[in-house]
Design an enzyme around this catalytic site. Structure first.
Site, mmCIF file in Angstrom:
data_model
loop_
_atom_site.group_PDB
_atom_site.id
_atom_site.type_symbol
_atom_site.label_atom_id
_atom_site.label_comp_id
_atom_site.label_asym_id
_atom_site.label_seq_id
_atom_site.Cartn_x
_atom_site.Cartn_y
_atom_site.Cartn_z
ATOM 1 N N GLU A 422 0.862 -1.245 -0.084
ATOM 2 C CA GLU A 422 -0.162 0.133 0.022
ATOM 3 C C GLU A 422 0.876 1.177 0.045
ATOM 4 O O GLU A 422 1.851 1.656 0.834
ATOM 5 C CB GLU A 422 -0.928 0.024 1.258
ATOM 6 C CG GLU A 422 -2.073 -1.189 1.101
ATOM 7 C CD GLU A 422 -2.201 -1.516 2.495
ATOM 8 O OE1 GLU A 422 -2.303 -0.920 3.618
ATOM 9 O OE2 GLU A 422 -2.952 -2.711 2.568
ATOM 10 N N ALA A 466 -5.614 -4.192 0.749
ATOM 11 C CA ALA A 466 -5.601 -5.592 1.147
ATOM 12 C C ALA A 466 -4.782 -6.352 1.377
ATOM 13 O O ALA A 466 -3.706 -6.708 0.381
ATOM 14 C CB ALA A 466 -6.622 -6.309 -0.083
ATOM 15 N N GLU A 467 -4.442 -6.586 2.688
ATOM 16 C CA GLU A 467 -3.202 -7.305 3.226
ATOM 17 C C GLU A 467 -3.037 -8.679 2.664
ATOM 18 O O GLU A 467 -1.901 -9.118 2.204
ATOM 19 C CB GLU A 467 -3.038 -7.248 4.625
ATOM 20 C CG GLU A 467 -2.736 -5.610 5.217
ATOM 21 C CD GLU A 467 -3.810 -4.803 4.912
ATOM 22 O OE1 GLU A 467 -4.924 -5.274 4.860
ATOM 23 O OE2 GLU A 467 -3.780 -3.567 5.131
ATOM 24 N N GLN A 489 1.899 -1.952 5.721
ATOM 25 C CA GLN A 489 1.983 -0.504 6.150
ATOM 26 C C GLN A 489 2.250 -0.272 7.829
ATOM 27 O O GLN A 489 2.877 0.286 8.136
ATOM 28 C CB GLN A 489 1.028 0.172 5.608
ATOM 29 C CG GLN A 489 0.934 1.725 5.556
ATOM 30 C CD GLN A 489 0.089 2.402 4.593
ATOM 31 O OE1 GLN A 489 -1.051 2.317 5.024
ATOM 32 N NE2 GLN A 489 0.380 2.652 3.329
ATOM 33 N N PHE A 490 1.279 -1.032 8.383
ATOM 34 C CA PHE A 490 1.397 -1.150 9.977
ATOM 35 C C PHE A 490 1.226 -2.600 10.490
ATOM 36 O O PHE A 490 0.336 -3.203 9.866
ATOM 37 C CB PHE A 490 0.398 -0.161 10.482
ATOM 38 C CG PHE A 490 0.447 1.269 10.272
ATOM 39 C CD1 PHE A 490 1.225 2.081 11.084
ATOM 40 C CD2 PHE A 490 -0.065 2.084 9.104
ATOM 41 C CE1 PHE A 490 1.314 3.427 10.795
ATOM 42 C CE2 PHE A 490 0.174 3.203 8.885
ATOM 43 C CZ PHE A 490 1.077 3.802 9.675
ATOM 44 N N ILE A 494 -1.851 -6.345 9.916
ATOM 45 C CA ILE A 494 -1.279 -7.403 9.438
ATOM 46 C C ILE A 494 -2.322 -8.766 9.214
ATOM 47 O O ILE A 494 -2.078 -9.580 8.454
ATOM 48 C CB ILE A 494 -0.124 -7.901 9.951
ATOM 49 C CG1 ILE A 494 0.938 -8.728 9.053
ATOM 50 C CG2 ILE A 494 -0.080 -8.642 11.252
ATOM 51 C CD1 ILE A 494 2.245 -9.155 9.606
ATOM 52 N N HIS A 537 -1.604 2.004 15.819
ATOM 53 C CA HIS A 537 -0.488 2.411 15.146
ATOM 54 C C HIS A 537 0.811 1.949 15.956
ATOM 55 O O HIS A 537 1.871 2.520 16.017
ATOM 56 C CB HIS A 537 -0.458 3.758 14.757
ATOM 57 C CG HIS A 537 -1.549 4.047 13.703
ATOM 58 N ND1 HIS A 537 -2.748 4.400 14.318
ATOM 59 C CD2 HIS A 537 -1.529 4.190 12.260
ATOM 60 C CE1 HIS A 537 -3.522 4.725 13.089
ATOM 61 N NE2 HIS A 537 -2.713 4.518 12.038
#
Ligand SMILES: Cc1ncc(C[n+]2csc(CCOP(=O)(O)OP(=O)(O)O)c2C)c(N)n1
Ligand SMILES: [Mg+2]
Length: 737
Positions: A422, A466-467, A489-490, A494, A537
Site C-alpha cells: 500500500e 488488502a493485506e 504498512q502497519f 497485518i 499504530h
C-alpha cells in the site's frame, strides 16, 4: 480378443458403421474413451480409498466424486508442466488427466515416505506435483486463489524480463529455477462455499484489473459440508454476483456433462492463453458421497434430493454417452473397467506395502536445505569502515535511509525483485512523474521513495488496500522464482494476511516435502513510542510469528543492522518477516554510513551492545536504546556493569551468546516492548531457567509492556510501554538480589 478376420479390438463398436471420424466438440472417439478411463479411474480410486478407510488402513478420505467431468475437461484443455495449477481437494480427475497416477494418490492416503506430494505430511487429496506444475495445496478453503494470481503475474513478469529468469550463483537464485512460456495459463479451483472467503474476491479483483491469464473454476455442488449454496451466496448463484468484473470470459455450465464441459474449457482456456484476460467457469456438479468420510449427508439432505442428483452422475452420463454414440458397447465398457480395476489393485497392494516415513525426518525442509542464512560466509565488513580508515568522510544515515539504499542496490543486482504494497510506489499515475508534476510518495514512511522512479512501474507498484492480497500474491510470485519484497504498512493491520502468513507462506516447503518453496520478504512497520500512535499504530506481537515454524523473524534496532540483515533476507532461500520499528526509522541513535552493496549479516547472531560482568540484559528493537540509557546510568551511579545483548534476529535467535553471557554474569533480565504475558521474552526466560539454572544467582526477570493495548494520550502511552526508568529499576533490583 481381436482375430484376423475381425481386426477391431473387442468392445469397440465397428467404426465403419458409426462415423469413425465424427468428433464431439473437437474430441475424437479415442479421446472420449480415454476421458472415460480417467473419470472412471478417479471414481474407483475414491471407492478404494473409502474401503481402505473403513478397514482403518488409511486415516482420512475426501472424494472427487461427482466432479470428474470438470477435472477431465480442465486436464484435456490445459498442459501439464507448462500451465500452472492450483487445484482443490475435489480435483482428482484433473490430476489424473495431467499425468498423476493412482499410486501417487494412494501413497498419500497411506502416508508413505514415498508419497511424492508430501512424504506423509498432508492428508490425501492435497495435490502437489512439481513436474506437472501442480502447486502444493493446503486445507484452508480459498487460500490458493491469491497465490494463483501471483503465479500468473510471475509468468507475465518473466516474459517481459527474460534476463531475470537466468540462473545466478550466490543467493536463492542458485536453487530456484525459473520456467516460463509467455502464454501459460494458471488454473485455480474452489467450491461454492469457498467463494464466500474474502480472498476469493480479492483475487477476482486483481485478476480482472490486471487482465491476468487466470482460469477460475468454481465447482458448485450446492453444499459446503451441510450449508447450502443460498446461504453462502446472495441470490444463490455466484455467476450473477461476479458478472460485473471487467475483462473476464464467463461460462456457466452443467459440470456433469463431460463434452459440454470440455467445450467451455476449450473456449475459456483459449481466451486466457491469448492474453485477453481471466476466465471464470461456474460448473454445476453433484456431490454423491457426502462431504468427506467424516460427514453423513443424510443428516441434512433428504433422499429425494440425493436421488435427483444421482440422475446427473457424470460417470453414468459418460457411459451412456459412449454407448449411445456407438463409441463403446457394453462389452467395451466392461473391459475398460476391468482393466482399471486390475491396475488399481496393483497400486493398492503397492501402497499398502510402502514404508512409512521415519520420525527422524520431521524437521527436514522447514527451511531451505541449500542455503543457510546463518552461515559465517555472510559475515562481512561494512565498506564504509574502509572508507573511513582512508580518511574519507562518510556521513551517518538513518535506518530509513539505509533500508531505502539497500532495497535500491538489491533491485539493481537482482531483477527478480519486485516491491509492492500500500502506497509504496512513488505514484501509480506515472504520467505525473514523467511530466515532473510531482515528487512522488514512496511509502507512508518513505522507505521505498524513488524506487519506482528508478526501476519502473512493473517492479515497484501499489497494491489494493488488502493485506491478504499482498502476501498471497507474493507467495505465488515467489513460487515461480520471483523475489517479492512486499510491505505491510502497519503491523497493526497485518491480520487480514494471517491465513497466508500462518498456513501458507511458511509451509510451502515443508508440506510439499521440498517440492515447492516461496522465499520472499515481508517488510512490516512495527512498534510504538510514537506519542499519539494509540491502539492501532503501536502494536508489537512478534511472538505470534516466531511461534510459526518455517519463517525467519528479524527485528533490527539500528541502521547498520537493518541494512545488513535486510540484504541477507532478500538473498535468502526462505521466507523472512522483516520487522522495522517505526520509532527507529529516523532516530539519532544507531545512525550509520551506508555499508555498501555487499554488506550482509548472518541471521541468528546477536550483538553485544555493551559488555559487562554483573548482569545480562537481553532485548531487541526500540527497547535497545532505552536499556542502554538505563545501563549507562546504573554504571555511572552504582558502578554496576550491564552486558547488553541486542538479539537482532528473533528466529533464529542466538542462544550461544545468551548462554555465554548469563554464565558469566549469573543474572538475566529479558526486556521487550510487546505485552508482558505470553510474549517473546517468556520463551527466552524459560530457556534460561531451564538450561542455565545452576548458573543463576537470581530469578530471571522480565520488563515489558503492561498487558493492555497502547493508549493515545501520551501519559497513558508512557505508563503502558516499558521506559528507561522502569528498566533501570529492574536492573538495579536484580543486581542487588
Ligand atoms: C478457512 C476454512 N474454513 C473451514 C474449513 C473446513 N471446511 C473444509 S471443506 C469445507 C466446505 C467447503 O465447501 P465448498 O467450498 O463448497 O467445497 P466442496 O467441499 O463442497 O467441494 C469447510 C467448511 C476449511 N478447510 N478452511
Ligand atoms: Mg460445495
Amino acid at each position: 480378443m481381436a482375430t484376423k478376420t475381425d481386426p477391431k479390438p473387442a468392445g469397440v463398436v465397428d467404426e465403419k458403421f458409426r462415423n469413425a471420424d465424427k468428433t464431439y466438440e473437437g474430441l475424437s472417439r479415442t479421446q472420449l474413451i480415454e476421458a472415460y478411463r480417467i473419470m472412471y479411474t478417479s471414481r474407483r480410486v475414491d471407492d478404494r480409498e473409502i474401503l481402505l478407510k473403513r478397514q482403518q488402513k488409511i486415516f482420512f478420505q475426501i472424494s472427487g466424486a461427482g466432479h470428474e467431468a470438470v477435472g477431465l475437461a480442465a486436464g484435456f484443455t490445459m498442459k501439464p508442466g507448462y500451465d500452472w495449477f492450483y487445484p482443490y481437494y475435489r480435483d482428482r480427475a484433473l490430476c489424473l488427466a495431467l499425468g498423476a497416477t493412482p499410486l501417487d494418490m494412494l501413497l498419500m492416503a497411506v502416508g508413505a515416505a514415498a508419497d511424492p506430494q508430501s512424504g506423509g505430511r498432508q492428508m490425501p487429496s492435497h495435490w502437489s506435483f512439481p513436474k506437472l506444475n501442480v502447486v502444493t495445496q493446503s486445507s484452508p478453503t480459498g487460500s490458493q486463489i491469491l497465490q494463483a494470481v501471483g503465479c500468473a503475474e510471475g509468468g507475465r513478469y518473466f516474459e517481459s524480463h527474460p534476463e531475470a529468469a537466468k540462473k545466478t550463483e550466490g543467493d536463492y537464485r542458485q536453487f530456484k529455477d525459473v520456467q516460463f512460456q509467455g502464454d501459460e495459463v494458471t488454473y485455480v479451483s474452489l467450491g461454492d462455499g469457498a467463494t464466500s472467503e474474502g480472498e476469493f474476491w480479492e483475487a477476482m479483483n486483481t485478476a480482472s484489473n490486471r487482465k491476468l491469464p487466470v482460469l477460475f473454476v468454481v465447482q458448485d455442488n450446492g453444499y459446503a459440508i451441510s450449508v447450502p449454496v443460498e446461504v453462502q451466496t446472495a441470490g444463490g448463484n455466484i455467476s450473477r454476483l461476479i458478472s460485473g468484473f471487467p475483462n473476464f470470459h464467463f461460462e456457466e455450465i452443467d459440470g456433469t456433462d463431460p463434452v459440454a464441459s470440455y467445450a467451455a474449457f476449450a473456449r475459456t482456456v483459449a481466451y486466457c492463453r491469448a492474453g485477453e484476460g481471466p476466465g471464470f467457469i461456474h460448473a454445476h456438479v453433484i456431490r454423491p458421497y457426502s462431504h468427506s468420510l467424516s460427514d453423513d449427508e443424510r443428516l441434512y439432505r433428504p433422499d429425494a434430493e440425493r436421488e435427483r442428483d444421482a440422475t446427473r452422475d457424470p460417470i453414468t452420463r459418460m457411459q451412456m454417452f459412449l454407448i449411445r454414440e456407438g463409441i463403446l458397447d457394453e462389452k467395451g465398457i466392461n473391459k475398460l473397467e476391468k482393466q482399471v480395476e486390475d491396475e488399481l489393485q496393483i497400486a493398492v497392494d503397492q501402497a499398502l506395502e510402502a514404508a512409512p516415513p521415519t520420525p527422524d525426518t520431521i524437521m527436514r525442509f522447514i527451511y531451505s536445505p541449500d542455503l543457510d542464512p546463518t552461515s559465517s560466509a555472510l559475515q562481512t565488513e561494512p565498506a564504509s569502515a574502509a572508507l573511513a580508515a582512508d580518511g574519507k568522510k562518510v556521513a551517518p544515515k538513518t535506518m530509513a535511509d539505509l533500508i531505502n539504499a539497500t532495497l535500491r542496490d538489491e533491485m539493481r543486482r537482482d531483477e527478480r525483485i519486485v516491491i509492492f504494497g500500500e502506497d509504496v510506489a512513488d505514484a501509480s499515475r506515472e504520467q505525473y512523474l514523467n511530466e515532473k508534476l510531482i515528487k512522488g510518495k514512496g511509502g507512508v514512511f518513505k522507505l521505498t521513495y524513488g524506487l519506482q522512479h528508478d526501476f519502473g512501474s512493473d517492479r515497484v507498484f501499489n497494491s489494493p488496500l488488502a493485506e491478504a492480497n499482498i502476501v498471497g500474491r507474493a507467495v505465488g510470485m515467489a513460487t515461480r522464482g520471483m523475489k517479492p519484497v512486499v510491505e505491510i504498512q502497519f503491523f497493526d493491520y497485518i491480520w487480514p494476511a494471517m491465513m497466508q502468513l500462518r498456513d501458507e507462506l511458511p509451509l510451502m516447503r515443508w508440506r510439499s516435502n521440498n517440492g515447492f518453496s516461496s522465499p520472499c520478504v515481508i517488510r512490516v512497520a512495527i512498534g510504538g513510542y510514537l506519542t499519539g500512535g494509540a491502539i492501532y499504530h503501536s502494536q508489537c506481537g512478534e511472538s505470534i510469528f516466531t511461534h510459526t515454524p518455517g519463517m525467519h523473524v528479524i527485528f533490527p534496532s539500528n541502521a547498520l543492522d537493518a541494512a545488513g540483515l535486510l540484504r541477507t533476507a532478500i538473498r535468502c532461500d526462505d521466507p523472512v518477516l522483516f520487522l522495522e520499528h517505526k520509532r527507529l526509522y529516523r532516530e539519532t541513535f544507531g545512525r550509520a554510513p551506508y555499508p555498501g552493496p555487499d554488506y550482509t549479516i548472518p541471521f541468528g547472531e546477536a550483538k553485544v551492545v555493551q559488555a559487562g560482568t554483573d548482569l545480562t540484559v537481553i532485548t531487541y528493537g526500540a527497547v535497545v536504546p532505552r536499556a542502554l540509557q538505563a545501563a549507562q546510568k546504573l554504571e555511572r551511579e552504582q558502578g554496576v556493569k550491564v552486558e547488553l545483548i541486542d538479539l537482532r534476529c528473533l528466529n533464529p535467535f542466538d542462544w550461544d551468546t545468551i548462554a555465554a553471557s548469563v554464565s558469566k554474569t549469573n543474572r538475566a533480565l529479558v526486556a521487550y516492548e510487546d505485552t508482558l504475558s505470553w510474549g517473546y521474552g517468556a520463551e527466552i526466560a524459560a530457556r534460561i531457567a531451564d538450561k542455565l539454572f545452576d548458573q543463576l544467582d537470581a530469578p530471571v526477570r522480565r520488563v515489558a509492556a503492561k498487558d493492555v493495548f497502547v493508549a493515545y494520550q501520551p501519559i497513558l502511552e508512557d505508563a503502558i510501554l516499558p521506559q528507561a526508568e522502569g528498566l533501570l529499576r529492574a536492573m538495579k533490583e536484580l543486581a542487588e538480589y
